[in-house]
Design a protein around this motif. Structure first.
Motif, PDB file in Angstrom:
ATOM      1  N   GLY A  54     -19.372   4.445   5.820  1.00 47.81           N
ATOM      2  CA  GLY A  54     -19.015   4.511   4.433  1.00 47.81           C
ATOM      3  C   GLY A  54     -17.589   4.130   4.142  1.00 47.81           C
ATOM      4  N   SER A  55     -16.859   3.543   5.124  1.00 48.91           N
ATOM      5  CA  SER A  55     -15.461   3.174   4.897  1.00 48.91           C
ATOM      6  C   SER A  55     -15.253   1.697   5.151  1.00 48.91           C
ATOM      7  N   ARG A  56     -14.191   1.183   4.598  1.00 44.52           N
ATOM      8  CA  ARG A  56     -13.743  -0.191   4.855  1.00 44.52           C
ATOM      9  C   ARG A  56     -12.282  -0.126   5.295  1.00 44.52           C
ATOM     10  N   TYR A  57     -11.911  -1.052   6.173  1.00 42.98           N
ATOM     11  CA  TYR A  57     -10.520  -1.157   6.601  1.00 42.98           C
ATOM     12  C   TYR A  57      -9.863  -2.198   5.710  1.00 42.98           C
ATOM     13  N   LEU A  58      -8.840  -1.781   4.987  1.00 46.95           N
ATOM     14  CA  LEU A  58      -8.151  -2.621   4.012  1.00 46.95           C
ATOM     15  C   LEU A  58      -6.815  -3.067   4.582  1.00 46.95           C
ATOM     16  N   MET A  59      -6.550  -4.363   4.477  1.00 50.97           N
ATOM     17  CA  MET A  59      -5.258  -4.918   4.858  1.00 50.97           C
ATOM     18  C   MET A  59      -4.771  -5.776   3.704  1.00 50.97           C
ATOM     19  N   LEU A  60      -3.509  -5.654   3.383  1.00 51.66           N
ATOM     20  CA  LEU A  60      -2.941  -6.456   2.299  1.00 51.66           C
ATOM     21  C   LEU A  60      -1.452  -6.628   2.505  1.00 51.66           C
ATOM     22  N   ASN A  61      -0.900  -7.606   1.812  1.00 50.17           N
ATOM     23  CA  ASN A  61       0.547  -7.809   1.773  1.00 50.17           C
ATOM     24  C   ASN A  61       1.033  -7.454   0.379  1.00 50.17           C
ATOM     25  N   ALA A  62       2.279  -6.978   0.321  1.00 51.77           N
ATOM     26  CA  ALA A  62       2.831  -6.595  -0.979  1.00 51.77           C
ATOM     27  C   ALA A  62       4.349  -6.562  -0.912  1.00 51.77           C
ATOM     28  N   PRO A  63       4.997  -6.713  -2.070  1.00 47.98           N
ATOM     29  CA  PRO A  63       6.441  -6.524  -2.106  1.00 47.98           C
ATOM     30  C   PRO A  63       6.762  -5.036  -1.887  1.00 47.98           C
ATOM     31  N   GLU A  64       7.862  -4.775  -1.196  1.00 50.33           N
ATOM     32  CA  GLU A  64       8.268  -3.379  -0.975  1.00 50.33           C
ATOM     33  C   GLU A  64       8.402  -2.620  -2.288  1.00 50.33           C
ATOM     34  N   SER A  65       8.781  -3.295  -3.346  1.00 49.65           N
ATOM     35  CA  SER A  65       8.957  -2.648  -4.648  1.00 49.65           C
ATOM     36  C   SER A  65       7.643  -2.111  -5.211  1.00 49.65           C
ATOM     37  N   ALA A  66       6.509  -2.613  -4.731  1.00 49.43           N
ATOM     38  CA  ALA A  66       5.196  -2.163  -5.210  1.00 49.43           C
ATOM     39  C   ALA A  66       4.561  -1.130  -4.286  1.00 49.43           C
ATOM     40  N   LEU A  67       5.258  -0.749  -3.230  1.00 53.54           N
ATOM     41  CA  LEU A  67       4.681   0.101  -2.200  1.00 53.54           C
ATOM     42  C   LEU A  67       4.235   1.467  -2.716  1.00 53.54           C
ATOM     43  N   ALA A  68       5.027   2.119  -3.523  1.00 59.78           N
ATOM     44  CA  ALA A  68       4.647   3.447  -4.027  1.00 59.78           C
ATOM     45  C   ALA A  68       3.361   3.382  -4.837  1.00 59.78           C
ATOM     46  N   GLU A  69       3.239   2.389  -5.700  1.00 62.03           N
ATOM     47  CA  GLU A  69       2.034   2.256  -6.518  1.00 62.03           C
ATOM     48  C   GLU A  69       0.807   1.956  -5.654  1.00 62.03           C
ATOM     49  N   ILE A  70       0.958   1.077  -4.675  1.00 58.41           N
ATOM     50  CA  ILE A  70      -0.161   0.732  -3.804  1.00 58.41           C
ATOM     51  C   ILE A  70      -0.567   1.919  -2.935  1.00 58.41           C
ATOM     52  N   CYS A  71       0.383   2.636  -2.397  1.00 55.55           N
ATOM     53  CA  CYS A  71       0.067   3.811  -1.578  1.00 55.55           C
ATOM     54  C   CYS A  71      -0.637   4.892  -2.392  1.00 55.55           C
ATOM     55  N   ALA A  72      -0.329   4.989  -3.663  1.00 50.29           N
ATOM     56  CA  ALA A  72      -1.034   5.946  -4.523  1.00 50.29           C
ATOM     57  C   ALA A  72      -2.494   5.535  -4.718  1.00 50.29           C
ATOM     58  N   LEU A  73      -2.764   4.236  -4.678  1.00 54.34           N
ATOM     59  CA  LEU A  73      -4.132   3.735  -4.829  1.00 54.34           C
ATOM     60  C   LEU A  73      -4.942   3.861  -3.546  1.00 54.34           C
TER      61      LEU A  73
END
Length: 74
Positions: free
Chosen positions: A1-20
């Motif tokens: 029931g899980s998927r392994y997610l990999m993505l690239n992002a700007p460090e400035s967006a890290l808090a928002e992405i980690c919350a998701l």
């Protein structure tokens, strides 16, 4: 029931992405060779993937890759 997610992002967006994508404990964050960019790896529930992808793109995630998880050992 899980998927392994990999993505690239700007460090400035890290808090928002980690919350998701909180991951099993916390997402893995890996610096990239490009200054100011990171890779984020996390486990996400398979049922949430299609709602999650547009939210990640809106948070400036790129190079998004999802792979099935065959087995996870705690």
């Amino acid at each position: 029931g899980s998927r392994y997610l990999m993505l690239n992002a700007p460090e400035s967006a890290l808090a928002e992405i980690c919350a998701l994508v909180p991951g099993s404990r916390a997402p893995s964050v890996i610096p990239l060779a490009e200054p100011g960019m990171v890779a984020v790896h996390a486990l996400v529930p398979a049922a949430d993937v299609w709602q999650l992808l547009p939210r990640l793109e809106a948070a400036k995630a790129s190079s998004i890759l999802l792979v099935p998880v065959e087995r996870m050992l705690a």
